[in-house]
Design a protein around this motif. Structure first.
Motif, short mmCIF file in Angstrom:
data_model
loop_
_atom_site.label_atom_id
_atom_site.label_comp_id
_atom_site.label_asym_id
_atom_site.label_seq_id
_atom_site.Cartn_x
_atom_site.Cartn_y
_atom_site.Cartn_z
N LEU A 25 0.83 -1.20 0.00
CA LEU A 25 0.00 0.00 0.00
C LEU A 25 0.86 1.25 0.00
O LEU A 25 0.53 2.24 -0.66
CB LEU A 25 -0.93 -0.01 1.23
N ALA B 99 -11.43 -0.29 -3.81
CA ALA B 99 -10.70 -0.82 -2.64
C ALA B 99 -11.65 -1.62 -1.77
O ALA B 99 -12.74 -1.15 -1.42
CB ALA B 99 -10.07 0.32 -1.86
N GLU C 89 -7.29 0.14 3.89
CA GLU C 89 -6.74 0.73 2.67
C GLU C 89 -7.62 1.88 2.17
O GLU C 89 -7.10 2.93 1.75
CB GLU C 89 -6.64 -0.36 1.60
N ARG D 68 -6.93 4.92 4.28
CA ARG D 68 -5.66 5.59 3.98
C ARG D 68 -5.76 6.40 2.70
O ARG D 68 -5.29 7.55 2.63
CB ARG D 68 -4.55 4.54 3.84
#
Length: 735
Positions: free
Chosen positions: A20, A46, A51, A54
Motif C-alpha cells: 500500500l 478498494a 486501505e 488511507r
C-alpha cells in the motif's frame, strides 16, 4: 468524466504493486489533478477498510484549500485559484464515496466542506454513478446544511428507485430532527438512517430551507409517490403552525390525498399524534378521525395517551366524541357450581388500551386515561374497566386524575386512598355539599354508612367533610354549626314536631346520637323543655348495657338549670360509679350555685370531701370549684386553707396524672396564685421526673408571668427552657 478516465488509466498500474505504501508513493508522484483522479478511482474498488481509509486521507489532504496571501501578485493569485479549483474537485470526489467512509473521515470532511457545498452539489448531481448521487442524501443528513436540502427535491425524481426512496427518507429524518421527534416513534415508516449530524454548529436557517424543499416535493407528489415526503409534511403541519401551507385545503389536491392516505394507513405512533393535532383541519378531518379510532400496538397507545392535554381543546372535543369505545364481555366458565363471571376486554385495535395493558404503559400515559375517557364516547362499563386498575396504581397523580372521572361505586374506594390529595379530591365529589337530599332515602342511608367509616380517615379534610355530610344527613349526629342551623330552622318552622323528634331520639337512639341531641338542645337553649327527660336518663341509667357517656352529657346539660329537681339530681350523681359522670356533676353543681346567686351551706363541705376522690378529673373539678367560692368572712389569704392545701396535695401526688390535673387547676384559678404556689410549680418544671409534667408546668409558669406582666423579671425561666428542650411541640390541654 476526463478526471475519472485519467484515474482509470493509472489504476491498473497502481494495483500491480503489492505494498500500500508503494501505491500511495506512486500516486503522490502524480500531478495534483491526476493524483485526485487516481485516488478517486482507487477508492471505488478498494475492498480493505484500512486501505480505503488511507486513500481517503490522501484525498482529504488534496481537498483542503490553500490560503492566499493578501498582497500576492497576479501569477500567485492565478496559481492559488487553480489550487483551490483542484481542492474543490478533490472534495467532490471524496464526497462521492460518502457511504463507505469511516466516521472520522466523514467528520473531517464536513469541517473542510463548510461553505463549499455549491461545487459538491453541482458535481454530484450530474454524476452518472448512482452511489455518487445518493451521497447527497448522506451529506445532507450529516451536515444539516441548508445548501444541501434543495438537491433532495430533484433526487426524488431520479431514475434510480433506491435514490428516490433515500431522498424521501432523508427529508423525513431531517424533519424528525428539526422537530425533536424520537425516530423510533416513526417505525416502520422511517427506515434506519444511521448518519448522525456531524456539524459542530448550526448553519443558516435549516427549518426554513427544509420547508421550502417540502413545499416543492409535496406539490410534485404525483410524480415521485414517496410516502416519506407526505409523512414529513404531516409532521410539520402537526407541530409547526408556519407549515400549514404544506396541507392544501382542497380535498382533490394530490398533496391532500397523500396526507389523507398516510393518516389512514400509517402504522407509526407519531402519525396518530399528528391525527390528533389535525382534527380541526377541514380537508384532513375524516382521515384523522379514522386514524384515532384505532391503535395498532402498545407503543401506539402510549404515545397518543401522553398527548391527553390536546383533547381539552374545544375544536377537538366534538370529533373525538364521535369515536365509540366499548368493551366486550367474554363469559368465563365457573369452577364447579360457582356463579358465571365475565371478563371485560377491549376489541382488537381499539382506540383505548385493554385494562390488562395499563401496567405496561408509561406513567404519563396512565395519568391521561381519564381525559381520554371523557373525550371518547364510552359507557359506564368501559369507564369502570379502565379506571378500576388505576385504583392500585403506584402513581399518586394517576389515581388523583382517575378519581375525578370515577363513578359512584369506584369513587367510594378513592375516598379511602392512602394519598391525602387523592382522598380529598374523591371526597369532594362524594360529598353532598350544596345538593338537595332526603335523609330518609335509601341512597342517603348507604351514603351515611360510608361516611361513618370516613370520619376515621387519616386525612383531616376527609374527616371534616365526612362530619359535615353526616350533619346534613343525620340532624342529631353532632352539634356542629351546620347541624345546629338545620335544627334551628326546623324548630322555628315546626316547634312541636321538633320537640317530639328530640324526645324520641333521646329515648331510643344509639348513644352517640343521644349525645349529639343533648348537645343540640344545649346549643338551642331549650334544655329546660327536656328537663324531665334528662333526669330520667340519669336516674334510670342502670345495667351494663347503658352508655355512661350519655349520663355524663345529661348531667352537664342539667348544670345549666337551677330548678330544685335539677339540683337534687346533680347532687345525687356525686356518688355515681363512673368518674366522668362524677366530674361533670361537680362542674354542674358549681355552675348551678353560681347561676342561683347564692351558696349552699353544705357546698363547701361537699367539695372539700370530693377533693380526695381517687380520680384526678373529679379532684381537679372539686378543687377548682372550691377555689372559686367566696372567701369566708375574716379570711384574707389568696386561697382558703382547704383549697390551697388540696391543690398542694395534688401537685405533690406521686401519680403524674394527678400532678398534671393540679397544674390545670392552678392555670385556670380565678384568683392570682401566691409566691409559694408559683415556687412549687417552678420546681415541678425543673425537677419533676415526668417529661409531660415538666412541659405542662413550664407552660403554666409562662402564663402566670404573662398574666402578671412579669416577663423578663426575676422569675426564672430555667424550668421553661428545660421543659421546652424536652418537648416544644406538646400542647397543654385539659387533663
Amino acid at each position: 468524466m476526463l478526471r475519472r478516465a485519467e484515474g482509470a488509466e493509472i489504476q491498473p498500474v497502481v494495483f500491480m504493486l503489492d505494498s500500500l505504501e508503494h501505491r500511495v508513493a506512486l500516486i503522490r508522484a502524480l500531478p495534483v489533478r491526476a493524483r485526485a483522479a487516481a485516488l478517486d478511482a482507487t477508492i471505488a474498488i478498494a475492498s480493505d477498510p484500512m486501505e480505503r481509509e488511507r486513500l481517503a486521507v490522501e484525498l482529504l489532504e488534496l481537498a483542503i484549500r490553500p490560503g492566499l496571501r493578501p498582497k500576492a501578485g497576479p501569477w500567485a493569485r492565478r496559481s492559488a485559484y487553480l489550487r483551490q479549483t483542484h481542492a474543490d474537485s478533490a472534495l467532490s470526489q471524496l464526497c462521492a464515496h460518502w457511504a463507505p467512509l469511516p466516521i472520522e473521515i466523514r467528520s473531517h470532511t464536513i469541517a473542510v466542506a463548510s461553505g463549499r457545498w455549491t461545487t459538491v452539489v453541482r458535481d454530484l448531481r450530474h454524476d452518472d454513478r448512482a452511489e455518487a448521487r445518493a451521497a447527497l442524501c448522506g451529506l445532507a443528513l450529516a451536515s444539516a446544511d441548508p445548501a444541501l436540502f434543495a438537491p433532495l427535491a430533484d433526487l426524488l425524481e431520479d431514475d434510480e428507485p433506491q435514490i428516490q426512496r433515500s431522498a424521501g427518507q432523508t427529508l423525513l429524518a431531517l424533519a424528525t430532527r428539526e422537530l425533536a421527534i424520537d425516530p423510533s416513534s416513526l417505525a416502520p415508516d422511517l427506515a434506519a438512517c444511521e448518519d448522525e449530524c456531524l456539524a459542530h454548529e448550526r448553519v443558516g436557517e435549516p427549518r426554513e430551507a427544509l420547508l421550502r424543499v417540502l413545499r416543492t416535493a409535496i406539490a410534485r407528489y404525483s410524480e415521485h409517490q414517496q410516502r416519506s415526503v407526505a409523512l414529513a409534511c404531516l409532521l410539520f403541519v402537526a407541530h409547526d403552525p408556519r407549515a400549514s401551507s404544506l396541507a392544501s385545503t382542497r380535498v382533490d389536491h394530490a398533496a391532500t390525498q397523500a396526507l389523507r392516505g398516510v393518516l389512514r394507513w400509517s402504522r407509526s405512533p407519531i402519525s396518530r399524534v399528528s391525527a390528533l393535532r389535525l382534527l380541526n383541519h377541514e380537508a384532513l378531518h375524516d382521515a384523522a378521525v379514522s386514524r384515532l379510532s384505532r391503535a395498532h400496538d402498545l407503543a401506539d397507545h402510549d404515545l397518543t395517551l401522553r398527548q391527553g392535554h390536546l383533547t381539552l381543546h374545544p375544536s377537538r372535543r366534538d370529533p373525538l366524541g364521535k369515536i365509540e369505545v366499548r368493551v366486550r364481555s367474554t363469559p368465563i366458565a365457573p369452577d364447579g357450581e360457582g356463579t358465571p363471571r365475565v371478563r371485560l376486554t377491549m376489541p382488537k385495535e381499539a382506540a383505548l388500551p385493554d385494562g390488562s395493558w395499563l401496567g405496561s404503559l408509561s406513567e404519563e400515559a396512565r395519568r391521561q386515561i381519564p381525559r381520554w375517557l371523557s373525550a371518547f364516547d364510552t359507557d359506564e362499563t368501559t369507564t369502570r374497566a379502565l379506571l378500576d386498575p388505576l385504583l392500585a396504581d403506584d402513581d399518586d397523580i394517576a389515581r388523583l386524575l382517575a378519581s375525578q372521572r370515577a363513578n359512584e361505586r369506584t369513587l367510594t374506594d378513592f375516598c379511602f386512598d392512602r394519598s391525602g390529595p387523592v382522598a380529598r379530591s374523591a371526597m369532594t365529589r362524594f360529598s353532598l355539599h350544596g345538593a338537595a337530599h332526603d335523609p330518609s332515602g335509601p341512597i342517603h342511608r348507604r351514603h351515611l354508612d360510608t361516611l361513618s367509616k370516613l370520619v376515621r380517615s387519616p386525612h383531616a379534610p376527609v374527616r371534616r367533610m365526612a362530619r359535615e355530610d353526616i350533619a346534613r344527613l343525620d340532624p342529631w349526629g353532632s352539634a356542629g354549626p351546620q347541624t345546629a342551623l338545620i335544627a334551628r330552622r326546623r324548630m322555628a318552622d315546626e316547634p312541636e314536631a321538633f320537640l317530639v323528634d328530640l324526645r324520641h331520639v333521646l329515648m331510643s337512639a344509639p348513644p352517640l346520637t343521644r349525645i349529639g341531641a343533648i348537645a343540640i338542645a344545649r346549643r338551642l337553649a331549650i334544655t329546660e323543655r327536656i328537663e324531665s327527660l334528662l333526669i330520667s336518663l340519669i336516674t334510670h341509667a342502670h345495667g351494663p348495657a347503658v352508655d355512661e357517656r350519655v349520663v355524663a352529657s345529661a348531667i352537664s346539660a342539667l348544670g345549666t338549670l337551677t330548678t330544685q329537681n335539677a339540683r337534687r339530681t346533680v347532687r345525687m350523681v356525686l356518688r355515681h360509679p363512673d368518674a366522668r359522670a362524677r366530674a361533670n356533676a361537680v362542674e354542674a353543681m358549681a355552675r348551678q350555685e353560681r347561676s342561683a346567686g347564692q351558696t349552699d351551706a353544705n357546698l363547701r363541705s361537699t367539695l372539700t370531701e370530693l377533693r380526695g376522690d381517687p380520680n384526678q378529673r373529679v379532684r381537679a373539678n372539686a378543687v377548682r370549684s372550691l377555689m372559686a367560692l367566696p372567701e369566708p368572712k375574716g379570711g384574707a389569704a389568696l386561697y382558703t386553707p382547704s383549697a390551697g392545701s388540696a391543690l398542694i396535695a395534688m401537685l405533690r401526688d406521686e401519680r403524674a396524672a394527678h400532678r398534671v390535673s393540679g397544674l390545670w387547676v392552678a392555670e385556670r384559678a380565678s384568683k392570682a396564685p401566691d409566691s409559694a404556689l408559683v415556687g412549687h410549680i417552678q420546681s415541678l418544671a425543673e425537677m419533676d421526673p415526668d417529661r409531660g409534667v415538666r412541659t405542662r408546668a413550664a407552660g403554666v409558669i409562662h402564663r402566670i408571668q404573662v398574666r402578671r406582666g412579669l416577663l423578663g423579671s426575676t422569675l426564672s425561666r430555667a424550668g421553661a427552657d428545660n421543659a421546652g428542650a424536652d418537648n416544644r411541640g406538646e400542647k397543654a390541654g385539659r387533663p
